[in-house]
Design an enzyme around this catalytic site. Structure first.
Site, PDB file in Angstrom:
ATOM      1  CD  GLN A  39      -3.242   0.467   0.416  1.00  0.00           C
ATOM      2  OE1 GLN A  39      -3.595  -0.689   0.502  1.00  0.00           O
ATOM      3  NE2 GLN A  39      -3.839   1.333  -0.363  1.00  0.00           N
ATOM      4  CE  LYS A  81      -5.710  -3.935   2.951  1.00  0.00           C
ATOM      5  NZ  LYS A  81      -6.028  -3.441   1.616  1.00  0.00           N
ATOM      6  CG  ASP A 112      -8.882  -5.492   1.322  1.00  0.00           C
ATOM      7  OD1 ASP A 112      -8.350  -4.908   0.368  1.00  0.00           O
ATOM      8  OD2 ASP A 112      -8.644  -6.688   1.571  1.00  0.00           O
ATOM      9  CG  ASN A 140     -15.728  -2.939  -4.647  1.00  0.00           C
ATOM     10  OD1 ASN A 140     -14.634  -2.523  -5.010  1.00  0.00           O
ATOM     11  ND2 ASN A 140     -16.798  -2.162  -4.610  1.00  0.00           N
TER      12      ASN A 140
HETATM   13  P1  NDP Z   1     -14.765  -8.656  -1.873  1.00  0.00           P
HETATM   14  O1  NDP Z   1     -14.877  -9.195  -0.515  1.00  0.00           O
HETATM   15  O2  NDP Z   1     -15.793  -7.718  -2.374  1.00  0.00           O
HETATM   16  O3  NDP Z   1     -14.678  -9.864  -2.938  1.00  0.00           O
HETATM   17  C1  NDP Z   1     -13.672 -10.814  -2.873  1.00  0.00           C
HETATM   18  C2  NDP Z   1     -13.923 -11.874  -3.932  1.00  0.00           C
HETATM   19  O4  NDP Z   1     -12.800 -12.752  -3.966  1.00  0.00           O
HETATM   20  C3  NDP Z   1     -15.144 -12.724  -3.639  1.00  0.00           C
HETATM   21  O5  NDP Z   1     -15.697 -13.172  -4.850  1.00  0.00           O
HETATM   22  C4  NDP Z   1     -14.527 -13.888  -2.848  1.00  0.00           C
HETATM   23  O6  NDP Z   1     -15.275 -15.083  -2.900  1.00  0.00           O
HETATM   24  C5  NDP Z   1     -13.209 -14.073  -3.579  1.00  0.00           C
HETATM   25  N1  NDP Z   1     -12.218 -14.631  -2.657  1.00  0.00           N
HETATM   26  C6  NDP Z   1     -11.774 -14.088  -1.488  1.00  0.00           C
HETATM   27  N2  NDP Z   1     -10.898 -14.904  -0.888  1.00  0.00           N
HETATM   28  C7  NDP Z   1     -10.799 -15.981  -1.694  1.00  0.00           C
HETATM   29  C8  NDP Z   1     -10.027 -17.173  -1.635  1.00  0.00           C
HETATM   30  N3  NDP Z   1      -9.193 -17.412  -0.599  1.00  0.00           N
HETATM   31  N4  NDP Z   1     -10.152 -18.053  -2.674  1.00  0.00           N
HETATM   32  C9  NDP Z   1     -10.998 -17.814  -3.704  1.00  0.00           C
HETATM   33  N5  NDP Z   1     -11.739 -16.704  -3.822  1.00  0.00           N
HETATM   34  C10 NDP Z   1     -11.638 -15.804  -2.828  1.00  0.00           C
HETATM   35  O7  NDP Z   1     -13.301  -8.008  -1.971  1.00  0.00           O
HETATM   36  P2  NDP Z   1     -12.755  -6.925  -2.988  1.00  0.00           P
HETATM   37  O8  NDP Z   1     -13.335  -7.139  -4.334  1.00  0.00           O
HETATM   38  O9  NDP Z   1     -12.874  -5.602  -2.343  1.00  0.00           O
HETATM   39  O10 NDP Z   1     -11.192  -7.284  -3.003  1.00  0.00           O
HETATM   40  C11 NDP Z   1     -10.633  -8.230  -3.918  1.00  0.00           C
HETATM   41  C12 NDP Z   1      -9.141  -8.003  -4.016  1.00  0.00           C
HETATM   42  O11 NDP Z   1      -8.886  -6.665  -4.478  1.00  0.00           O
HETATM   43  C13 NDP Z   1      -8.350  -8.141  -2.718  1.00  0.00           C
HETATM   44  O12 NDP Z   1      -7.062  -8.641  -2.999  1.00  0.00           O
HETATM   45  C14 NDP Z   1      -8.243  -6.690  -2.242  1.00  0.00           C
HETATM   46  O13 NDP Z   1      -7.131  -6.500  -1.373  1.00  0.00           O
HETATM   47  C15 NDP Z   1      -8.023  -5.987  -3.563  1.00  0.00           C
HETATM   48  N6  NDP Z   1      -8.338  -4.559  -3.563  1.00  0.00           N
HETATM   49  C16 NDP Z   1      -9.582  -4.100  -3.213  1.00  0.00           C
HETATM   50  C17 NDP Z   1      -9.841  -2.746  -3.249  1.00  0.00           C
HETATM   51  C18 NDP Z   1     -11.193  -2.192  -2.996  1.00  0.00           C
HETATM   52  O14 NDP Z   1     -11.380  -0.983  -3.227  1.00  0.00           O
HETATM   53  N7  NDP Z   1     -12.171  -2.972  -2.564  1.00  0.00           N
HETATM   54  C19 NDP Z   1      -8.783  -1.770  -3.577  1.00  0.00           C
HETATM   55  C20 NDP Z   1      -7.536  -2.362  -4.009  1.00  0.00           C
HETATM   56  C21 NDP Z   1      -7.334  -3.704  -3.953  1.00  0.00           C
HETATM   57  P3  NDP Z   1     -16.103 -15.562  -1.591  1.00  0.00           P
HETATM   58  O15 NDP Z   1     -17.239 -14.605  -1.487  1.00  0.00           O
HETATM   59  O16 NDP Z   1     -16.504 -16.957  -1.895  1.00  0.00           O
HETATM   60  O17 NDP Z   1     -15.141 -15.465  -0.430  1.00  0.00           O
END
Ligand code: NDP
Length: 451
Positions: free
Chosen positions: A115, A130, A170, A244
């Protein structure tokens, strides 16, 4: 790479691993950075002499605390939470809060370290931090989530503030959780202030914040393709995750003319050979954000959509891969499969989704790879814009915020290209992002003296 450089990298990593035992994700994140940064530091001795890298890999502080809460059956539950305040050389700490059972100090240190570079790349005055908890939000009622968020904030509120540390969402932390935490902060402190970003629009949130990370990824991808006189039009895209980041990457990629053929969650992935259309996307958004359902329910609902249980989508042929779920979701075998199927670019929506072997494979095959710290910086960039709007006590229009997001992503792309290794037909964005992100923070640290 010369023998002296690889010796220096080995030496640095041995020291780091000794000082931080049992933290594999943190080791991995630092290793990825030092592979490209140490050659730069060796030819810019001022950073070496001031031990900037040693200082940048040590967080300013880590707060660890217990979070006790009561579930709907009256049982007392205990979780652990952390806030890693990594580096505030160029602005207050800024970075999300993650709720997931696999959250550890190692995961949060890797995320806080990354970050710091990412926030520097945005050009906004934000340091790196974080936080999170090993709390599992899956299957919990709204009231349980509320009680957990309120209990967490009872401790966290002492450590954050608009000029100190400004957390955001996150994995597992979206607008519902941010709202519960903000409500509790306001109650504890008796002040209405921009101490969290990703807030609701009626209480200080910014338009486009929800969409920003996914949209930013698609903008960055378009910038990379434009750089080689190409575009997203008619590109087949494979996207993982359905949270997201993934959902808004799909939305913008479709708008820019691409065909998105996969999405996933931790149960498996869906394949949509004809591409996800806007009606399907609306269905998935409702499924995931309102009903909090599973991705296989989407396959059950639409004919011609297949679900593959327990699998990741990387064996589906595509031009562009957008890993948008979580860390280490592309390993060596996945990257080889993508390369064999003709992938042209990889755009990291998630943080550290490609492991080191996977990165080496892509680099060797000259697949352009947009590292997370550049490609997914749109989210924190719009969080920075939310802080600016809060400080000014006004709200910008959707068009204004989106235009600023586009400009920031273009600017990050230019910085990466400027600092990348120059090859005839290949831009090494990882090197570019690491050097550009490092330099701004390092120069501030040099100016402060020995602190
Ligand atoms: P969400 O919680 O909205 O979504 C996460 C997604 O990833 C879900 O579909 C989830 O599935 C899947 N997932 C999570 N863990 C696992 C795993 N161990 N194996 C398989 N699938 C998994 O999170 P975000 O979309 O916000 O974040 C996704 C990524 O983007 C992360 O790495 C986060 O750090 C990064 N990020 C997010 C930002 C943001 O603004 N939100 C900004 C910058 C980076 P399930 O529901 O089944 O767990």
């Amino acid at each position: 790479m010369s023998d002296a450089t690889s010796h220096e990298i080995d030496h640095f990593m041995k020291g780091l691993m000794k000082r931080n035992p049992g933290e594999p994700e943190f080791h991995q994140a630092v290793h990825e950075v030092v592979e490209t940064l140490i050659p730069f530091i060796l030819s810019n001795r001022v950073y070496k002499d001031a031990q900037i890298l040693e200082r940048m890999t040590e967080p300013d502080r880590v707060v660890i605390f217990r979070v006790c809460w009561e579930d709907d059956s009256g049982n007392i539950r205990t979780n652990r939470a952390w806030r890693v305040q990594f580096n505030n050389s160029i602005g207050p700490y800024k970075g999300g809060i993650r709720f997931h059972p696999n959250v550890t100090l190692s995961v949060l240190k890797f995320l806080g370290f990354e970050q710091t570079f990412k926030n520097s790349l945005t050009g906004l005055p934000m340091g790196g931090g974080k936080g999170g908890s090993n709390f599992n939000p899956k299957g919990k009622s709204d009231r349980e989530i509320m009680r957990f968020c309120q209990s967490l904030m009872i401790e966290l509120h002492r450590h954050i503030g608009e000029d100190t540390d400004v957390p955001a969402g996150d994995i597992g932390v979206g607008s519902r959780e941010i709202s519960y935490m903000f409500g509790q902060y306001k109650r504890l402190e008796n002040r209405f202030s921009g101490i969290l970003t990703g807030k609701g629009l009626s209480f200080g949130g910014s338009l486009v914040r929800t969409e920003a990370t996914g949209y930013g990824c698609a903008y960055f991808c378009e910038n990379m393709l434009n750089h080689i006189e190409d575009s997203l039009v008619d590109k087949i895209c494979s996207i993982s995750g359905s949270g997201n980041v993934a959902l808004y990457a799909v939305e913008k990629a479709i708008e820019l003319g691409a065909k998105v053929v996969t999405l996933s969650d931790s149960d498996g992935f869906v394949h949509v050979p004809n591409g996800i259309n806007l009606e399907m996307l609306a269905f998935i958004k409702e499924l995931k954000t309102v009903r909090r359902g599973r991705i296989h329910e989407f396959a059950n609902h639409y004919k011609g959509v297949d679900f593959y249980a327990g699998k990741r989508p990387w064996n589906v042929p595509c031009d562009i891969a957008f890993p948008c779920a979580t860390q280490n979701e592309i390993n060596r075998a996945d990257s080889q499969e993508l390369i064999n199927n003709g992938v042209k670019a990889v755009v990291e929506g998630a943080n550290m989704p490609t492991n080191l072997d996977g990165i080496h494979e892509f680099r060797h095959a000259k697949v352009i790879l947009a590292p997370a710290k550049a490609a997914n910086a749109g989210g924190v960039a719009v969080s920075g814009l939310e802080q600016s709007q809060n400080a000014l006590r006004l709200s910008w229009s959707r068009e204004e915020v989106d235009q600023r997001l586009k400009s920031i992503m273009l600017e990050i792309h230019s910085k990466c290209v400027q600092h990348s290794h120059k090859y005839e037909d290949y831009t090494d964005y990882i090197t570019g992002a690491n050097i550009a992100g490092f330099t701004k923070v390092a120069d501030a640290m040099l100016a402060y003296g020995i602190v």
